[in-house]
Design a protein around this motif. Structure first.
Motif, PDB file in Angstrom:
ATOM      1  N   ALA A 134      -1.018  -1.789  -7.588  1.00 60.26           N
ATOM      2  CA  ALA A 134      -0.197  -2.756  -6.866  1.00 60.26           C
ATOM      3  C   ALA A 134      -0.742  -4.211  -6.416  1.00 60.26           C
ATOM      4  O   ALA A 134      -1.210  -3.961  -5.448  1.00 60.26           O
ATOM      5  CB  ALA A 134       0.379  -2.088  -5.416  1.00 60.26           C
ATOM      6  N   SER A 135      -0.701  -4.929  -7.408  1.00 60.10           N
ATOM      7  CA  SER A 135      -1.462  -6.398  -7.255  1.00 60.10           C
ATOM      8  C   SER A 135      -0.388  -7.258  -7.842  1.00 60.10           C
ATOM      9  O   SER A 135       0.723  -7.123  -8.373  1.00 60.10           O
ATOM     10  CB  SER A 135      -2.697  -6.062  -7.873  1.00 60.10           C
ATOM     11  OG  SER A 135      -2.465  -5.840  -9.264  1.00 60.10           O
ATOM     12  N   GLY A 137       0.567  -6.159 -11.296  1.00 60.03           N
ATOM     13  CA  GLY A 137       1.697  -5.282 -10.948  1.00 60.03           C
ATOM     14  C   GLY A 137       2.965  -5.837 -10.820  1.00 60.03           C
ATOM     15  O   GLY A 137       4.168  -5.652 -11.113  1.00 60.03           O
ATOM     16  N   LYS A 138       3.121  -7.156 -10.024  1.00 60.14           N
ATOM     17  CA  LYS A 138       4.226  -7.795  -9.671  1.00 60.14           C
ATOM     18  C   LYS A 138       4.948  -8.347 -10.949  1.00 60.14           C
ATOM     19  O   LYS A 138       6.319  -8.095 -11.017  1.00 60.14           O
ATOM     20  CB  LYS A 138       4.044  -9.101  -8.722  1.00 60.14           C
ATOM     21  CG  LYS A 138       3.559  -8.658  -7.269  1.00 60.14           C
ATOM     22  CD  LYS A 138       3.453  -9.779  -6.453  1.00 60.14           C
ATOM     23  CE  LYS A 138       2.937  -9.565  -5.111  1.00 60.14           C
ATOM     24  NZ  LYS A 138       2.776 -10.816  -4.275  1.00 60.14           N
ATOM     25  N   PHE A 151       4.778   2.556  -7.230  1.00 61.11           N
ATOM     26  CA  PHE A 151       3.306   2.159  -7.717  1.00 61.11           C
ATOM     27  C   PHE A 151       2.321   3.268  -7.163  1.00 61.11           C
ATOM     28  O   PHE A 151       2.492   4.002  -6.166  1.00 61.11           O
ATOM     29  CB  PHE A 151       2.823   0.890  -6.982  1.00 61.11           C
ATOM     30  CG  PHE A 151       3.648  -0.438  -7.305  1.00 61.11           C
ATOM     31  CD1 PHE A 151       2.932  -1.107  -8.319  1.00 61.11           C
ATOM     32  CD2 PHE A 151       4.911  -0.746  -6.943  1.00 61.11           C
ATOM     33  CE1 PHE A 151       3.576  -2.425  -8.800  1.00 61.11           C
ATOM     34  CE2 PHE A 151       5.442  -1.686  -7.429  1.00 61.11           C
ATOM     35  CZ  PHE A 151       4.839  -2.715  -8.175  1.00 61.11           C
ATOM     36  N   ASP A 188      -1.938   3.482  -6.512  1.00 66.29           N
ATOM     37  CA  ASP A 188      -2.817   2.708  -6.326  1.00 66.29           C
ATOM     38  C   ASP A 188      -3.864   3.196  -5.518  1.00 66.29           C
ATOM     39  O   ASP A 188      -3.634   4.203  -4.535  1.00 66.29           O
ATOM     40  CB  ASP A 188      -2.467   1.287  -5.804  1.00 66.29           C
ATOM     41  CG  ASP A 188      -3.339   0.445  -5.884  1.00 66.29           C
ATOM     42  OD1 ASP A 188      -4.505   0.429  -5.187  1.00 66.29           O
ATOM     43  OD2 ASP A 188      -3.407  -0.826  -6.484  1.00 66.29           O
ATOM     44  N   LEU A 222      -2.953  -0.117   1.651  1.00 67.22           N
ATOM     45  CA  LEU A 222      -1.526  -0.460   1.331  1.00 67.22           C
ATOM     46  C   LEU A 222      -0.375  -0.014   2.229  1.00 67.22           C
ATOM     47  O   LEU A 222      -0.482   1.041   2.601  1.00 67.22           O
ATOM     48  CB  LEU A 222      -0.960  -0.127  -0.227  1.00 67.22           C
ATOM     49  CG  LEU A 222      -1.709  -1.037  -1.440  1.00 67.22           C
ATOM     50  CD1 LEU A 222      -1.636  -0.139  -2.670  1.00 67.22           C
ATOM     51  CD2 LEU A 222      -1.169  -2.279  -1.452  1.00 67.22           C
ATOM     52  N   LYS A 226       5.607   0.187   1.040  1.00 64.05           N
ATOM     53  CA  LYS A 226       6.275  -0.301  -0.067  1.00 64.05           C
ATOM     54  C   LYS A 226       5.509  -1.546  -0.486  1.00 64.05           C
ATOM     55  O   LYS A 226       4.940  -2.291   0.424  1.00 64.05           O
ATOM     56  CB  LYS A 226       7.633  -0.525   0.519  1.00 64.05           C
ATOM     57  CG  LYS A 226       8.625   0.464   0.681  1.00 64.05           C
ATOM     58  CD  LYS A 226       9.997   0.163   0.635  1.00 64.05           C
ATOM     59  CE  LYS A 226      11.004   1.368   0.709  1.00 64.05           C
ATOM     60  NZ  LYS A 226      12.375   0.946   0.393  1.00 64.05           N
ATOM     61  N   PHE A 227       5.489  -1.682  -1.864  1.00 63.30           N
ATOM     62  CA  PHE A 227       5.166  -3.207  -2.296  1.00 63.30           C
ATOM     63  C   PHE A 227       6.269  -3.585  -3.133  1.00 63.30           C
ATOM     64  O   PHE A 227       6.756  -2.973  -3.914  1.00 63.30           O
ATOM     65  CB  PHE A 227       3.837  -2.809  -3.171  1.00 63.30           C
ATOM     66  CG  PHE A 227       3.237  -3.855  -3.748  1.00 63.30           C
ATOM     67  CD1 PHE A 227       2.489  -4.728  -3.196  1.00 63.30           C
ATOM     68  CD2 PHE A 227       3.285  -3.919  -5.371  1.00 63.30           C
ATOM     69  CE1 PHE A 227       1.620  -5.781  -3.727  1.00 63.30           C
ATOM     70  CE2 PHE A 227       2.602  -5.111  -5.901  1.00 63.30           C
ATOM     71  CZ  PHE A 227       1.887  -5.732  -5.149  1.00 63.30           C
ATOM     72  N   VAL A 241       4.818   2.784  -2.502  1.00 65.77           N
ATOM     73  CA  VAL A 241       3.506   3.056  -3.096  1.00 65.77           C
ATOM     74  C   VAL A 241       3.493   4.652  -3.166  1.00 65.77           C
ATOM     75  O   VAL A 241       3.615   5.308  -1.855  1.00 65.77           O
ATOM     76  CB  VAL A 241       2.596   2.451  -1.950  1.00 65.77           C
ATOM     77  CG1 VAL A 241       1.347   2.849  -2.479  1.00 65.77           C
ATOM     78  CG2 VAL A 241       2.904   1.139  -2.017  1.00 65.77           C
TER      79      VAL A 241
END
Length: 213
Positions: A20-21, A24-25, A41, A43, A48, A51-52, A57
């Motif tokens: 989730a980085s 990842g986006k 995601f 991670d 975190l 949600k991302f 998440v």
């Protein structure tokens, strides 16, 4: 690995993204642009939120076995870490993320499982791209290139025809590689570097022409 054909698209795939980085986006965007579903995601970052970028998440990477009905992709830029995680995940189905705005030849071109090809990248006939590679935005992989597993070709880098790149090598932003060259494994080619001869020793290479630092 799979050979590119006109019938490649499998609709409505569910995808779990590892990482989730920022990378990842971009991978999530490719999944959505292909009409597929981001499950969420995984991670190991304990800080975190739930949600991302609007997706759940799901937990730490070790919890991947809860989601084996989905496909997986490792969205980690660092090749060593990407390889370590990919080797850790057993009995998973890999998602190969190819942006619809990428130009991928269907003439004798092979792209390995788990590889990411971003928008406006070009992969020309006869290219062989290994597993878990990254072909970044606007990069050019010319005809008959051979990229081994975990290679990263950065934004706007250009590999001329019949170039071979060894495992886990990183080609930096805007770098240029002359045709008919071999670059060994475990190298880093600096941003804007110009490689004009074979590289046979692992290390970091910068400048015009590129020399070992």
């Amino acid at each position: 690995m799979h050979k590119m054909t006109g019938d490649d698209k499998t609709m409505n795939q569910s995808v779990v993204i590892i990482g989730a980085s920022g990378h990842g986006k971009v991978v999530a965007d490719i999944v959505i642009e292909n009409g597929d579903q981001v499950v969420g995601f995984l991670d190991d970052n304990p800080n975190l939120p739930e949600k991302f970028i609007g997706f759940p998440v799901l937990g730490i990477i070790d919890e991947y076995q809860k989601y084996l009905d989905a496909k997986f992709i490792v969205a980690i830029g660092n090749a060593i870490i990407r390889e370590k995680i990919a080797n850790k995940l057993k009995n998973v189905k890999w998602y190969t993320a190819i942006h619809p705005a990428a130009v991928i030849s269907k003439l004798d071109t092979v792209i390995g499982d788990g590889t990411v090809v971003m928008a406006n990248a070009v992969v020309n006939p006869g290219a062989r791209i290994g597993r878990q590679c990254i072909i970044n935005t606007g990069a050019i992989v010319e005809h008959d290139n051979k990229l081994e597993d975990y290679v990263h070709v950065s934004v706007g880098a250009k590999l001329a025809g019949t170039v071979s790149v060894g495992k886990t090598t990183w080609i930096g932003i805007g770098a240029s590689i002359r045709n008919n060259l071999e670059i060994c494994a475990d190298c880093m080619i600096g941003a804007g570097a110009v490689v004009v001869k074979d590289i046979k020793e692992a290390g970091t290479y910068v400048g015009v022409p590129a020399r070992k630092r």
